[in-house]
Structures are given as C-alpha cells and as structure tokens.
Design a protein around this motif. Sequence first.
Motif, short mmCIF file in Angstrom:
data_model
loop_
_atom_site.label_atom_id
_atom_site.label_comp_id
_atom_site.label_asym_id
_atom_site.label_seq_id
_atom_site.Cartn_x
_atom_site.Cartn_y
_atom_site.Cartn_z
N ASP A 96 0.59 -1.18 0.02
CA ASP A 96 0.43 -0.28 0.00
C ASP A 96 0.88 1.46 -0.71
O ASP A 96 -0.22 2.56 -0.25
CB ASP A 96 -1.11 0.37 1.32
CG ASP A 96 -2.64 -0.75 0.82
OD1 ASP A 96 -2.38 -0.42 0.02
OD2 ASP A 96 -2.82 -1.27 1.67
N ARG A 97 2.07 1.05 0.47
CA ARG A 97 2.99 2.37 0.53
C ARG A 97 3.28 2.81 -0.74
O ARG A 97 2.95 3.98 -0.76
CB ARG A 97 4.25 1.83 1.70
CG ARG A 97 3.98 1.42 2.62
CD ARG A 97 5.34 1.52 3.28
NE ARG A 97 5.43 2.06 4.87
CZ ARG A 97 5.70 2.77 5.54
NH1 ARG A 97 6.07 3.36 4.43
NH2 ARG A 97 5.78 3.13 6.75
N PRO A 98 3.90 2.38 -1.22
CA PRO A 98 4.62 2.84 -2.88
C PRO A 98 3.21 2.71 -3.87
O PRO A 98 2.90 4.46 -4.30
CB PRO A 98 5.35 1.17 -3.62
CG PRO A 98 5.10 0.53 -2.66
CD PRO A 98 4.75 1.34 -1.38
N LEU A 99 1.79 2.96 -3.87
CA LEU A 99 0.29 2.89 -4.31
C LEU A 99 0.64 4.01 -3.76
O LEU A 99 -0.66 5.27 -4.32
CB LEU A 99 -0.46 1.90 -3.88
CG LEU A 99 -0.32 0.48 -4.52
CD1 LEU A 99 -1.16 -0.50 -4.71
CD2 LEU A 99 -0.09 0.98 -6.34
N ASP A 100 0.77 4.55 -2.36
CA ASP A 100 0.01 5.75 -1.81
C ASP A 100 0.73 6.98 -2.82
O ASP A 100 0.65 7.93 -3.03
CB ASP A 100 0.51 6.08 -0.37
CG ASP A 100 -0.77 5.13 0.38
OD1 ASP A 100 -2.22 4.88 0.14
OD2 ASP A 100 -0.10 4.68 2.14
N LEU A 101 2.52 6.43 -2.76
CA LEU A 101 3.03 7.71 -3.39
C LEU A 101 2.57 7.87 -5.06
O LEU A 101 2.59 9.09 -5.27
CB LEU A 101 4.82 7.32 -3.14
CG LEU A 101 4.92 6.85 -2.02
CD1 LEU A 101 6.81 7.12 -2.18
CD2 LEU A 101 5.23 8.48 -1.16
N THR A 102 2.26 6.73 -5.38
CA THR A 102 1.69 7.21 -7.08
C THR A 102 1.06 7.87 -7.01
O THR A 102 0.27 9.36 -7.88
CB THR A 102 1.40 6.06 -7.43
OG1 THR A 102 3.30 4.66 -7.26
CG2 THR A 102 1.13 5.92 -8.62
N VAL A 103 0.00 7.54 -6.15
CA VAL A 103 -1.23 8.10 -6.38
C VAL A 103 -1.40 9.72 -5.93
O VAL A 103 -1.81 10.86 -6.26
CB VAL A 103 -2.53 8.31 -4.62
CG1 VAL A 103 -4.20 9.22 -4.41
CG2 VAL A 103 -3.47 6.58 -5.28
N ALA A 104 -0.28 9.85 -4.73
CA ALA A 104 -0.18 12.00 -4.58
C ALA A 104 0.56 12.09 -5.43
O ALA A 104 0.37 13.54 -5.44
CB ALA A 104 -0.10 11.59 -2.99
N LEU A 105 1.77 11.73 -5.77
CA LEU A 105 2.44 12.26 -7.32
C LEU A 105 0.77 13.00 -8.52
O LEU A 105 1.13 13.31 -8.88
CB LEU A 105 3.55 10.97 -7.67
CG LEU A 105 4.14 11.85 -9.14
CD1 LEU A 105 4.68 12.95 -8.72
CD2 LEU A 105 5.13 10.88 -9.74
N SER A 106 0.37 11.77 -8.94
CA SER A 106 -0.93 11.96 -9.88
C SER A 106 -1.20 12.77 -9.77
O SER A 106 -2.15 13.36 -10.09
CB SER A 106 -1.09 10.71 -9.92
OG SER A 106 -0.80 9.22 -10.51
N GLU A 107 -2.11 13.22 -7.89
CA GLU A 107 -3.19 14.49 -7.89
C GLU A 107 -1.98 15.24 -7.55
O GLU A 107 -3.09 16.65 -8.29
CB GLU A 107 -3.40 13.79 -6.51
CG GLU A 107 -4.71 13.34 -6.04
CD GLU A 107 -5.17 13.02 -6.86
OE1 GLU A 107 -5.79 14.11 -7.56
OE2 GLU A 107 -6.58 11.56 -7.28
N VAL A 108 -1.29 15.36 -7.44
CA VAL A 108 -0.03 16.88 -7.56
C VAL A 108 0.41 17.25 -8.54
O VAL A 108 0.06 18.03 -8.96
CB VAL A 108 1.04 16.66 -6.53
CG1 VAL A 108 2.10 17.71 -6.30
CG2 VAL A 108 0.87 16.24 -5.41
#
Length: 284
Positions: A96-108
């Motif tokens: 779940d951790r790398p998926l969180d960063l991918t989501v955050a990067l896409s949104e930003v």
Amino acid sequence: MAIPPATTPDVLDLTDPVRQAWHGDAPRPVRTYLWRPTGTPRGTVLLSHGSGGAAETLSWLAEALSAAGFLAVGVDHHGNSYPTGYVAEAFACWWDRPLDLTVALSEVAAREETGPVGVAGYSAGGYTAAALLGARIDRAGYSDLVHLRVPQPPNPEYPTIVEELTSRLTESDRDQWVEHCGRNYRDARARAGFLICPGMGPLIDADSLRHVEEPVSIWWAGADDQTPAPDHALRYASLIPGASAQSAGDAVEHYAFLADNEAGAPARTAVAGAAVEFFTRTLA
C-alpha cells in the motif's frame, strides 16, 4: 550544511478511490503534505516515513529539499502512521505504501508543475522508495511470514500485531496478501532513489533489485538495531547496479532520523545535505 528554517507544509486530504479505508466503506485516505520551494520547483521528491511514523517525522529532509528548490511531497500511510491511527493489517500490507506515493504524485502533478521526480524514504519508507524503482517483495519469503511458518520478528510500533492478525485473518486472506505483495509497483516517473536505513531487506526479491536502472543512494546507521545494515541497507546496495552506500556514523542509531530525536541532529544534517546533492545531480 546549514539547517533551513522550519516551514509549514500545505496539506491535501487526498483519497484513492480504488482502495478502501481500513474501517468503513470510504476510499483510502492519502493525506499529502507539500513543502514548497520559492518559485518553480527544480524537481519533486516524494517522501515515505518509517513504519508507524508520519510525514512530519521527515520534516528535516523535506525542509532541506524545499530550501534547495525542490517540491517535497510526503504522505501519512493510512493505518501505518500515528496521525491516521494504527491498524494491524496496515503494518503487514507493505505494498500500500508505494501505491500511496503514486496516488499523491498523480494528484499533485494534475494540479501543478512538478519537474523531474525522485523518491526518498526512511526505514519501511526506504523499502517504499525502492519499490517505486521496481523492487519487489519475495512471495515465498512473505508467504512464510504471514502463514507463521517462520519466527515473527518483533514489531516495536505494534507489539500485538501477530495476535491480532492471527485472530482475524483467514487462509484466503493470507493467500491474497501473498499475491499482492509480489507485484511490481514501479512508477516510471521516479528517476532516482535515496534510501535511509531501508527495511524489508531480507524479503526483497534479489532479481528485482538487480534490474533497478535508476541511480540510488543508500545511507545506514552503524548502531542500527532495527534494520541492521548487513541484512538491510548493504543487501540493497550489493544488488542494485551502481548504487552508492555510506554510513551516517558508527554510533548513529536507527531512530536518529526522526525529526524530534535531538541526538540525531548531526546525522540528519549530514544526510539531508547528501540528499540535496544527490537529487540536484540526478534530477538535473
């Protein structure tokens, strides 16, 4: 390197509609913190905290990066960070951790300019950073762990994790976790990785590390009794092609890299300076 003045990050209460929160039917929260530079960022660095920590525990690194012109983006990993509350399952579902960063990067990235992207992390966050570069969990090793076929390592942040998960998980649950854990969570936008006392070393698939193509810098602590360098940082360093590796000091302990650890301030200053130099060079 001079310590930059403390700054207050902007906070985005993001969610991932694809994954569910640990409690209820709401989408998974991905609370995201942005330490902004002055002017257009020269690049963006994603930050992943240690197990049970929070984005703010890496404020020392975020502030150094933002002072150097980078947009630093940290997240609170839901269920595995103290601001979100602890959930036993979140301490075991590492992917779940790398998926969180991918989501955050896409949104930003949808909102503003990011420039080239790097990723940094501490302890479990070091694994997270490596996962964004293609590191994968070894399915057989993880299966032995979640099916209790091997002794369970102590978890100082969640001492009762084994008892709680044993009472709640079915064999089907465990098998599903094994399937998830071994997937490739690489994000092709991440161009460089900075790993501080990275964890999960013995359970990382060796071949996946051999195929990491991006530049990687690894730092370890000589007195680390949580993720001892021979089993963790030095394993990453020996398998990732071209990775650089350096000790922060023989007497430096694992928790020296938490923002409120007074004794660790000199080590944090040195490592923050190294991170700025590394990303200035690799994200140019």
